[in-house]
Design a protein around this motif. Sequence first.
Motif, short mmCIF file in Angstrom:
data_model
loop_
_atom_site.label_atom_id
_atom_site.label_comp_id
_atom_site.label_asym_id
_atom_site.label_seq_id
_atom_site.Cartn_x
_atom_site.Cartn_y
_atom_site.Cartn_z
N CYS A 224 20.53 26.93 40.70
CA CYS A 224 19.25 27.60 40.93
C CYS A 224 18.57 27.65 39.57
O CYS A 224 18.92 28.48 38.72
CB CYS A 224 19.43 29.00 41.49
N LYS A 225 17.62 26.75 39.33
CA LYS A 225 17.00 26.64 38.01
C LYS A 225 16.22 27.89 37.64
O LYS A 225 16.20 28.30 36.48
CB LYS A 225 16.09 25.42 37.98
N ALA A 235 32.43 27.89 44.78
CA ALA A 235 32.37 29.24 44.21
C ALA A 235 31.00 29.90 44.36
O ALA A 235 30.84 31.07 44.02
CB ALA A 235 32.75 29.21 42.74
N PHE A 236 30.02 29.16 44.88
CA PHE A 236 28.67 29.72 44.99
C PHE A 236 28.69 30.88 45.99
O PHE A 236 29.15 30.72 47.12
CB PHE A 236 27.68 28.66 45.46
N SER A 237 28.20 32.03 45.56
CA SER A 237 28.26 33.22 46.41
C SER A 237 26.88 33.68 46.83
O SER A 237 25.90 33.53 46.09
CB SER A 237 28.99 34.36 45.69
N PHE A 238 26.80 34.25 48.03
CA PHE A 238 25.55 34.77 48.58
C PHE A 238 25.63 36.28 48.66
O PHE A 238 26.63 36.84 49.13
CB PHE A 238 25.31 34.20 49.98
N PRO A 239 24.58 36.98 48.23
CA PRO A 239 24.57 38.43 48.38
C PRO A 239 24.36 38.83 49.83
O PRO A 239 23.85 38.03 50.64
CB PRO A 239 23.37 38.85 47.52
N GLU A 240 24.75 40.03 50.19
CA GLU A 240 24.56 40.50 51.56
C GLU A 240 23.07 40.70 51.83
O GLU A 240 22.40 41.42 51.09
CB GLU A 240 25.32 41.79 51.79
N ASN A 391 16.58 27.76 50.38
CA ASN A 391 16.00 28.73 49.46
C ASN A 391 17.11 29.44 48.69
O ASN A 391 18.15 29.80 49.24
CB ASN A 391 15.16 29.75 50.22
N SER A 392 16.86 29.66 47.42
CA SER A 392 17.83 30.37 46.59
C SER A 392 17.90 31.84 47.00
O SER A 392 16.86 32.46 47.24
CB SER A 392 17.44 30.27 45.11
N SER A 398 12.48 29.56 44.52
CA SER A 398 13.34 28.46 44.06
C SER A 398 14.23 27.96 45.18
O SER A 398 14.58 28.70 46.11
CB SER A 398 14.20 28.95 42.89
N THR A 399 14.61 26.68 45.11
CA THR A 399 15.56 26.10 46.06
C THR A 399 16.82 25.69 45.31
O THR A 399 16.82 25.53 44.09
CB THR A 399 14.97 24.88 46.78
#
Length: 565
Positions: A224-225, A235-240, A391-392, A398-399
Motif C-alpha cells: 500500500c504505497k 502476512a498481510f493483515s486486515f483490521p476489523e 482498496n487498501s 489507495s489500492t
Amino acid sequence: MRFSNLFCPTLKEVPKDADVISHQLLQRAGFIKKLASGIYTLLPLGLKVCKKVEQIVREELSKGNAQELMMPMVCPSSLWKKSERWDKYGKELLRFKDRQENEYCLGPTHEEVVTDLIAQNLKSYKQLPLCLYQITTKFRDEVRPRFGLMRGREFVMKDAYSFHESKEDLNRYYEKMRDIYEKIFKRCQLKFSVVTADSGTIGGSDSAEFMVLAKNGEDAIVTCKASNISCNREAFSFPEPQTAISDKNIKVTKHHTPGITSIEELSKKLQYAANECVKLLVYMSDEQAKAVLVRGDHQINEIKLKKFLKATHLRLATDKEIKNIVGLDCGYLGPYKFPQNIPLIADFSIKTMTKMLIGANEKEYHYTNITREQLNIQHYADLRFPVEGENSPFKKESTLTFHRGIEVGHIFKLGSIYAQKLHASFLDKEAKQQPVQMGCYGIGIGRTVAAAIEQSHDEKGIIWPKAIAPFQAVIIITSMKNETLCQAAEELYKICIEKKMDILIDDRHISAGVKFKDADLIGIPLQIIVGKGFLEKQTFEYCYRETSIKKHGDQKEIMRVLQET
C-alpha cells in the motif's frame, strides 16, 4: 584459473526438470549437478559464488560483534520435544533412529541446539548481549522440492541467534541486524524489499523478510504505497471493519441450481456478484471440525486460520468426513440452519455484507437474500488473503499492488519462548533469575545465488553482479593456433595473477564461437578478447556482459578497466 583445467560441464539443452530460469542456468552453466530430488552438488563455479556471498555475510556480521561457530546437523529429539516442535514442525523434519534406538532429526534450523548451549553456559547479565552464528548445511524434507537452489531439501544457510537481558535490548539489536542485512544485500548488488512477514514454525512476535525482486519470484509482496506498508501476501493483515446493518425486509429465496457449484456459475445464473456470495469450508483443526465462511471472491489464508484456532494441525475435511460429522453432502454447504454442533467462524469481510448467496445444505439448491443476522456466527477474524487491486484497508484512496519476490533472508524476535522451554536463564542486576530474550536471523546462501540469477539474466545466460561473480573477467583467445595471440594473452594473464586478480583464461583448443557462448552463459562480468584487433593494432577488445558494448584498449587500458571492475 585456466579454463582447460576447470571442471565446468556446460549443457546446450535446458534440463527437463528445471522450471525456473535460475535452475535452468545453474545447471546449463555448470554450477550445480542434481544428485537426488531437491539435493544438488555444488560444482567449483557454484561453490565459488556461494563462498563470495558467505564472505560478504561474514564481514558484515563481524561488524555486529557476531561470533561464528558450528553446530551439529544431527540433533537429538529430546531438545525438540522440550521446545514442543517435534510434532508441530511436521513432515519437513526428517526424523531417524541410530543403532541404539535413540531418536534424532536433521536440523532444518538450530534454535533448540543453540538455546541449550546458552542454557548450559549463561550465568549472569554481564555475559549479554551475545550473538552466535553459523554457515552450514540444513535439511528440510520438502513435500515438493523445486526450483533448484531456491527450494531444495538440502541447502546452505547462515543462521544467527542473539541473546539479551531485556526486550528493549532485543529490539535494538533486531534493528541493528536489519541494517546489517540491508548492507549485505546491497553489497551483493541485489534489488530487494524488506517486508513484514509471518513467523511460521520458528515462532516469536515480529519478523521481517528480505525479498529480492524478480518477475518469477515465488512469493507475492503486497504494498500500500499511500501508507508505506509492504508485507508478504501471507502476512498481510486486515483490521476489523465496522458492521454493516442489513435490511430486515428482504425476502429469503430458495433456488434450484442443478449441477451448479462454482461461484462463477452461481453469479451468472442468480445475478449475484462474487463479492455477494459466501463459501463455507469445513476444516479439521486438530481433528475437530470447524466451519469457516469467506466471501466468494476471497481465499482462506490457512496460516491465519491455524493461528486463530491455535491448532497444531489443520487440514480441509474430506467429503466422507463432512458426510459423517456434519451430516450433509459437499457442494451445497451453507451457513443458514447449519448444524449447531459445528462452530461457525467468519472472515471480517462477512461483517460488511448486507445480503448474501449461500448453499442451502441441500443438494442442487442455494439461498439468496440471506442476511448475516440470520446466521449463528460465533467468531469473526482476519482469515483471508488480500486481492490485487482491491482498496487498501489503511488508505481509502489507495489500492493494493502486488510484486513478485524471492525470500533470501528472514529475521525474527523470538522473545523468551525457547528460553523458557529449554531453561536458558541468567541472574539480573538484582540477582533474580530471568529468561534470556532471543532473536534469530537467517540468510539462504543458495537462495541468494539463485535470486541473483532470477533478477539478472538474458537469453544468452547469467549476468552476475560483479560482487559475487565466479571470476572478475575472462580472457578469451580466439585462436590457440596463433602464437602471437597466445603470448599476448598469457602475458596479460600473468600480470593479473601477480596483482591477485580473479581471472579466468580460456585456453581451450575449441572454436571462438563456443568460447563466446560459454562466457555469456557463465555470466562473467568482463570479457577480454585477444584476437584480430591485437594482430592489427596491438589492442585488446573488451566487453561488459551486462551491456554487450565493445571497446578497445592496450594493456595499460585493460589493467585500468580491471582495477575498476
